[in-house]
Design a protein around this motif. Structure first.
Motif, PDB file in Angstrom:
ATOM      1  N   TYR A  30     -12.183 -21.731 -23.322  1.00  0.00           N
ATOM      2  CA  TYR A  30     -13.235 -21.033 -24.074  1.00  0.00           C
ATOM      3  C   TYR A  30     -14.510 -21.845 -24.241  1.00  0.00           C
ATOM      4  O   TYR A  30     -15.553 -21.298 -24.542  1.00  0.00           O
ATOM      5  N   TYR A  62     -21.981 -12.711 -21.473  1.00  0.00           N
ATOM      6  CA  TYR A  62     -22.737 -11.999 -20.437  1.00  0.00           C
ATOM      7  C   TYR A  62     -24.229 -12.268 -20.561  1.00  0.00           C
ATOM      8  O   TYR A  62     -25.041 -11.359 -20.574  1.00  0.00           O
ATOM      9  N   LYS A  73     -14.130 -16.737  -9.597  1.00  0.00           N
ATOM     10  CA  LYS A  73     -12.950 -16.579  -8.756  1.00  0.00           C
ATOM     11  C   LYS A  73     -13.387 -15.949  -7.451  1.00  0.00           C
ATOM     12  O   LYS A  73     -14.199 -15.023  -7.447  1.00  0.00           O
ATOM     13  N   ASN A  74     -12.835 -16.429  -6.357  1.00  0.00           N
ATOM     14  CA  ASN A  74     -13.152 -15.858  -5.061  1.00  0.00           C
ATOM     15  C   ASN A  74     -12.644 -14.413  -5.014  1.00  0.00           C
ATOM     16  O   ASN A  74     -11.464 -14.185  -5.251  1.00  0.00           O
ATOM     17  N   PRO A  75     -13.516 -13.427  -4.708  1.00  0.00           N
ATOM     18  CA  PRO A  75     -13.049 -12.037  -4.717  1.00  0.00           C
ATOM     19  C   PRO A  75     -11.941 -11.767  -3.707  1.00  0.00           C
ATOM     20  O   PRO A  75     -11.134 -10.869  -3.900  1.00  0.00           O
ATOM     21  N   THR A  76     -11.887 -12.533  -2.631  1.00  0.00           N
ATOM     22  CA  THR A  76     -10.861 -12.267  -1.632  1.00  0.00           C
ATOM     23  C   THR A  76      -9.623 -13.132  -1.818  1.00  0.00           C
ATOM     24  O   THR A  76      -8.637 -12.953  -1.118  1.00  0.00           O
ATOM     25  N   ASN A  77      -9.656 -14.085  -2.741  1.00  0.00           N
ATOM     26  CA  ASN A  77      -8.488 -14.918  -2.989  1.00  0.00           C
ATOM     27  C   ASN A  77      -8.560 -15.442  -4.421  1.00  0.00           C
ATOM     28  O   ASN A  77      -9.235 -16.427  -4.687  1.00  0.00           O
ATOM     29  N   PRO A  78      -7.874 -14.767  -5.365  1.00  0.00           N
ATOM     30  CA  PRO A  78      -8.068 -15.096  -6.785  1.00  0.00           C
ATOM     31  C   PRO A  78      -7.614 -16.496  -7.177  1.00  0.00           C
ATOM     32  O   PRO A  78      -7.969 -16.962  -8.254  1.00  0.00           O
ATOM     33  N   ARG A 107     -24.192  -1.935 -11.423  1.00  0.00           N
ATOM     34  CA  ARG A 107     -23.929  -2.281 -12.810  1.00  0.00           C
ATOM     35  C   ARG A 107     -22.659  -3.133 -12.904  1.00  0.00           C
ATOM     36  O   ARG A 107     -21.685  -2.877 -12.221  1.00  0.00           O
ATOM     37  N   GLY A 108     -22.695  -4.154 -13.746  1.00  0.00           N
ATOM     38  CA  GLY A 108     -21.502  -4.966 -13.957  1.00  0.00           C
ATOM     39  C   GLY A 108     -21.228  -5.965 -12.841  1.00  0.00           C
ATOM     40  O   GLY A 108     -20.165  -6.560 -12.807  1.00  0.00           O
ATOM     41  N   HIS A 109     -22.169  -6.136 -11.929  1.00  0.00           N
ATOM     42  CA  HIS A 109     -21.980  -7.078 -10.823  1.00  0.00           C
ATOM     43  C   HIS A 109     -23.148  -8.062 -10.764  1.00  0.00           C
ATOM     44  O   HIS A 109     -24.212  -7.807 -11.325  1.00  0.00           O
ATOM     45  N   PRO A 130     -18.034  -8.765  -9.185  1.00  0.00           N
ATOM     46  CA  PRO A 130     -17.947  -8.255 -10.557  1.00  0.00           C
ATOM     47  C   PRO A 130     -18.090  -9.391 -11.574  1.00  0.00           C
ATOM     48  O   PRO A 130     -17.596 -10.499 -11.348  1.00  0.00           O
ATOM     49  N   LEU A 131     -18.769  -9.092 -12.679  1.00  0.00           N
ATOM     50  CA  LEU A 131     -18.970 -10.105 -13.712  1.00  0.00           C
ATOM     51  C   LEU A 131     -17.651 -10.623 -14.263  1.00  0.00           C
ATOM     52  O   LEU A 131     -17.561 -11.747 -14.739  1.00  0.00           O
ATOM     53  N   GLY A 132     -16.607  -9.782 -14.215  1.00  0.00           N
ATOM     54  CA  GLY A 132     -15.313 -10.204 -14.735  1.00  0.00           C
ATOM     55  C   GLY A 132     -14.711 -11.380 -13.984  1.00  0.00           C
ATOM     56  O   GLY A 132     -13.797 -12.023 -14.480  1.00  0.00           O
ATOM     57  N   LEU A 133     -15.213 -11.671 -12.782  1.00  0.00           N
ATOM     58  CA  LEU A 133     -14.657 -12.778 -12.010  1.00  0.00           C
ATOM     59  C   LEU A 133     -15.331 -14.100 -12.338  1.00  0.00           C
ATOM     60  O   LEU A 133     -14.850 -15.150 -11.930  1.00  0.00           O
TER      61      LEU A 133
END
Lengths: 154, 164
Positions: A30, A62, A73-78, A107-109, A130-133
């Motif tokens: 955190y 954000y 995180k890599n989108p193709t390999n978490p 949006r969100g990316h 994505p922002l979540g990554l």
């Protein structure tokens, strides 16, 4: 009696280990942590085996800005992390690589690119991220010591 | 208890609690109708599910699992969906821009059970495995609905070709 004493001490010791492990987990999850980066994609800003101090607060709120260097995180390999620069925020127009036309970041990316544009697999390959990554934002380079530098633009 | 020891308990208690929630799992309320009939079968009462973080520590999911993930469109929102296709599968879509989609590497195809009333991969495409936050394993509340969530996929939604 003696055995009980040893048992009590062992339990106490493991209690301390668990307590400190949990505090460490929360700090790294955190607040901030240290990351060693490898690979040529961020040259000349970062070189292989630099150690970076990152913080997790800005991505969690954000509040990313263009120009921030982030760990995601890599989108193709978490299981793998990538270190790139934020080039486009939602709504920005960016230039793709394949197909070679401009995209609007949804949006969100965010649109991430490496500084070494000739040798970097980034959003030009796998599209907006994505922002979540996004895990953290890089603030300082702490190793090697003679190259200690702030990596914030703002 | 002295003031100092209360402070000490709080200082160590919170990180222990947070770490537990982060690694083992937590209970969350399910909102919306997108997973009917498996979750929230009647719109009037809401289900609470136990989300296991431990189950996805290696990003190992199977077709039919119910998972919670960060919405790709709005990172502040968590959504709960069922996994339909894993990487390499070819799925037939319902209303996506392509009729058939091969799920790319490191992604999965998720759909809500309530076709037509769900915002899922048919809208935003395949999602990256990194967005998965937890796997839903039990319905824990209300008590009469206490049950394990079954890993099931309707025959019609099975991917057309499975990856090896």
């Amino acid at each position: 009696m003696n055995i009980l004493k040893i048992l009590g001490k062992t339990c106490g010791f493991f209690g301390y280990v668990i307590q400190y492990a949990c505090v460490t987990h929360c700090t790294f999850e955190y607040l901030g942590d240290f990351v060693m980066c490898s690979g040529p994609s961020m040259e000349p800003t970062l070189e292989s085996n630099n150690i970076l101090l990152t913080e997790h607060v800005t991505p969690r709120l954000y509040r990313l800005q263009r120009g921030d260097i982030v760990i995601a995180k890599n989108p193709t390999n978490p299981k793998q992390n990538i270190c790139k620069r934020v080039v486009g925020l939602p709504g920005d127009k960016v230039k793709g690589y394949f197909p070679r036309r401009s995209h609007i970041v949804p949006r969100g990316h965010v649109w991430l690119e490496g500084d070494n544009s000739g040798n970097s697999s980034d959003s030009r390959i796998y599209g907006p991220v994505p922002l979540g990554l996004i895990r953290s934002r890089v603030i300082y380079r702490v190793w090697p010591l003679d190259k200690f530098a702030s990596l914030q633009e703002h | 208890m002295s003031f100092k020891s209360v402070c000490r308990s709080i200082l160590f208690g919170i990180p222990i609690g947070v770490t537990f929630l982060d690694t083992v799992g937590y209970v969350a309320k399910v909102e919306g109708i997108s997973m009917q009939p498996a979750l929230n079968p009647e719109s009037t009462n809401t289900d609470y599910v136990f989300l296991s973080r431990w189950a996805i520590r290696d990003y190992k999911i199977e077709r039919g699992d119910v998972i919670s993930l960060t919405s790709p469109k709005n990172p502040k929102q968590k959504i709960i969906k069922r996994v339909v296709g894993l990487q390499g599968d070819v799925v037939s879509t319902m209303g996506y821009k392509n009729r058939y989609v091969k799920v790319p590497e490191g992604h999965c195809w998720v759909e809500g059970d309530h076709t037509g009333h769900t915002l899922d991969s048919n809208t935003f495409g395949p999602v990256s495995l990194g967005l998965i936050t937890a796997k839903a394993v039990y319905i824990v509340w209300p008590p009469e609905r206490w049950q394990k969530l079954e890993n099931k996929l309707p025959e019609s939604r099975k991917p057309l070709s499975l990856s090896i």
